[in-house]
Design a protein around this motif. Sequence first.
Motif, PDB file in Angstrom:
ATOM      1  N   LEU A   1       0.828  -1.203   0.000  1.00  0.00           N
ATOM      2  CA  LEU A   1       0.000   0.000   0.000  1.00  0.00           C
ATOM      3  C   LEU A   1       0.864   1.255   0.000  1.00  0.00           C
ATOM      4  N   SER A   2       2.005   1.219   0.737  1.00  0.00           N
ATOM      5  CA  SER A   2       2.916   2.374   0.753  1.00  0.00           C
ATOM      6  C   SER A   2       3.478   2.646  -0.628  1.00  0.00           C
ATOM      7  N   GLU A   3       3.890   1.581  -1.314  1.00  0.00           N
ATOM      8  CA  GLU A   3       4.424   1.741  -2.661  1.00  0.00           C
ATOM      9  C   GLU A   3       3.411   2.411  -3.580  1.00  0.00           C
ATOM     10  N   LYS A   4       2.180   1.923  -3.550  1.00  0.00           N
ATOM     11  CA  LYS A   4       1.148   2.469  -4.428  1.00  0.00           C
ATOM     12  C   LYS A   4       0.837   3.918  -4.068  1.00  0.00           C
ATOM     13  N   GLN A   5       0.824   4.206  -2.772  1.00  0.00           N
ATOM     14  CA  GLN A   5       0.539   5.573  -2.340  1.00  0.00           C
ATOM     15  C   GLN A   5       1.647   6.545  -2.768  1.00  0.00           C
ATOM     16  N   MET A   6       2.894   6.090  -2.605  1.00  0.00           N
ATOM     17  CA  MET A   6       4.027   6.932  -2.982  1.00  0.00           C
ATOM     18  C   MET A   6       4.097   7.105  -4.496  1.00  0.00           C
ATOM     19  N   GLU A   7       3.773   6.062  -5.258  1.00  0.00           N
ATOM     20  CA  GLU A   7       3.746   6.176  -6.708  1.00  0.00           C
ATOM     21  C   GLU A   7       2.683   7.183  -7.150  1.00  0.00           C
ATOM     22  N   LYS A   8       1.546   7.160  -6.474  1.00  0.00           N
ATOM     23  CA  LYS A   8       0.475   8.093  -6.809  1.00  0.00           C
ATOM     24  C   LYS A   8       0.901   9.529  -6.505  1.00  0.00           C
ATOM     25  N   PHE A   9       1.615   9.736  -5.384  1.00  0.00           N
ATOM     26  CA  PHE A   9       2.024  11.091  -5.015  1.00  0.00           C
ATOM     27  C   PHE A   9       3.097  11.635  -5.955  1.00  0.00           C
ATOM     28  N   VAL A  10       4.030  10.757  -6.339  1.00  0.00           N
ATOM     29  CA  VAL A  10       5.128  11.215  -7.184  1.00  0.00           C
ATOM     30  C   VAL A  10       4.609  11.713  -8.530  1.00  0.00           C
ATOM     31  N   MET A  11       3.442  11.196  -8.960  1.00  0.00           N
ATOM     32  CA  MET A  11       2.877  11.650 -10.219  1.00  0.00           C
ATOM     33  C   MET A  11       2.354  13.074 -10.122  1.00  0.00           C
TER      34      MET A  11
ATOM     35  N   ASN B   1      15.993  15.634 -16.718  1.00  0.00           N
ATOM     36  CA  ASN B   1      17.123  15.650 -15.775  1.00  0.00           C
ATOM     37  C   ASN B   1      16.675  15.917 -14.334  1.00  0.00           C
ATOM     38  N   ARG B   2      15.458  15.451 -14.018  1.00  0.00           N
ATOM     39  CA  ARG B   2      14.967  15.572 -12.657  1.00  0.00           C
ATOM     40  C   ARG B   2      14.299  14.245 -12.258  1.00  0.00           C
ATOM     41  N   TYR B   3      14.666  13.764 -11.067  1.00  0.00           N
ATOM     42  CA  TYR B   3      14.175  12.470 -10.581  1.00  0.00           C
ATOM     43  C   TYR B   3      13.733  12.644  -9.129  1.00  0.00           C
ATOM     44  N   ALA B   4      12.602  12.093  -8.810  1.00  0.00           N
ATOM     45  CA  ALA B   4      12.089  12.164  -7.436  1.00  0.00           C
ATOM     46  C   ALA B   4      12.393  10.851  -6.734  1.00  0.00           C
ATOM     47  N   VAL B   5      13.012  10.973  -5.553  1.00  0.00           N
ATOM     48  CA  VAL B   5      13.321   9.802  -4.725  1.00  0.00           C
ATOM     49  C   VAL B   5      12.513   9.928  -3.433  1.00  0.00           C
ATOM     50  N   MET B   6      11.603   8.954  -3.216  1.00  0.00           N
ATOM     51  CA  MET B   6      10.758   8.978  -2.012  1.00  0.00           C
ATOM     52  C   MET B   6      11.110   7.781  -1.137  1.00  0.00           C
TER      53      MET B   6
END
Length: 470
Positions: A39-49, A144-149
């Motif tokens: 659930l954390s993975e899916k939530q973080m993937e949704k936020f990063v978008m 050239n921008r990457y988000a790391v959560m």
Amino acid sequence: MKKSLGKKLCFVGVGLIVLFMLLNIVLTYFFLIPFSTYLSEKQMEKFVMTIANRENYSDEKFMEYIEQFNDDWNTQITIVDKDKNIICTTRVSDYRRNVLGTVTGAFFDDNFDKLEQGKVATLTRSKENTNRIDVKVIKKIAENRYAVMVRTYRSLQNATYSAIMFQVAAGIVLIFVGFIVVYCTSRKLVIPIRKMTATAEHISNLEFGMKINSETEDELGKLGESINKMCAHLEINMEQLQNDIESRKRLVRNLSHEIKSPVAVIMGYADRLKAVILKDPEKALTYCEIISNESTRVDMLVKEMLELSKLGQETEELHPERFAASRLFEELKKRFQNAIIEKNVRYIEEYEKEDILFADYMMLERAVYNLLRNAVIHGESEELLVKITGSRNGDYYEFRVYNTGSFIKEEEFHSIWEAFSKADKVRTRGKKQGSGVGLAIVREIIEAHEGYYSVENKEDGVEFLIAVKG
């Protein structure tokens, strides 16, 4: 000793509660942590978008945005370029050193091609000998921008243990409460079943007085009503069967008595015939006539009984046909006049010639003629009046046969339709008698035609009524 249905229901109910409790503990033990991280993975993937395609990732508003997310969801966010240089981050230590962690950097390098394709890279890592679990999500959000959560769980194992212990404690309470609920429910279900069992026992012993009080409208209530209906039908059928048995016994006794008299006469005159056959031929001829008459009477009685038996057992099928009332009345008049040649009888008939009947002609003629013959047997011997009337009454056609003569007691109105009735014997005492089953045959024929019959005393005689449907 076999367990009762109530105990079986209790064991099954409690067993199901225990089974579900154990299943819940097993699922919690093996799948709570993987499910939480998923659930954390899916939530973080949704936020990063939601932070993709921004031009400036280091301004003050953006920092406030990701810091607020960090506080609310315990998730650290870092924006880097393809060389892993930190643009902005909620992790102060990383910002000062301007480097990603060793594991994160290696994970970034390993999935760089995947990130360039716009895909999301995720990693769940549990550190050995600790309660810490790290969930990492990396996605390219701009050129050239990457988000790391990164989200860290430090006590999922403890939470899982606490959840299991709580479920065990709650399960014990549920077992106790469930046992009480199942016991009360099973008792409520078993009590009417016990009543039905007791009623069935009484029915098996041919006792039909016990009834089931249906307090519900469910399947058990309907079953109770069905048992009550079955009990009532069985009681009626048993009474009818007993009445039929008694009627059969009485019929056999009466038949034996009726046959006994002519047989005794035949035997007596046969013995006399032996003695006078040579000495007095004229007297011998008289004896032969008496023997012949009594034999005819026995033959007629046996035939009538066979016909009554066929009608009573419904082995005689109806053959309905359409015919005019005039055809039936003309045939009845012809037969009646031929039978009373030597008697002073006034015969009257009234009917509508246009009336059409639909019935078994032969059987109906037999029934009406039996009433006419009955009128002659029981009517006054001097100036006897016999009147037959035919008329339509709705879906039925009625025949009324009236004769002057002796009355019938009202309490005997029903019994005279039985074979060899006592009332019939009293009325025919001192007169020439018939077979004794004429009215019984009439009754069977009318019932086969789904009709009705009755008898009524008139001012100076008796009137019989029969009706057939059609």
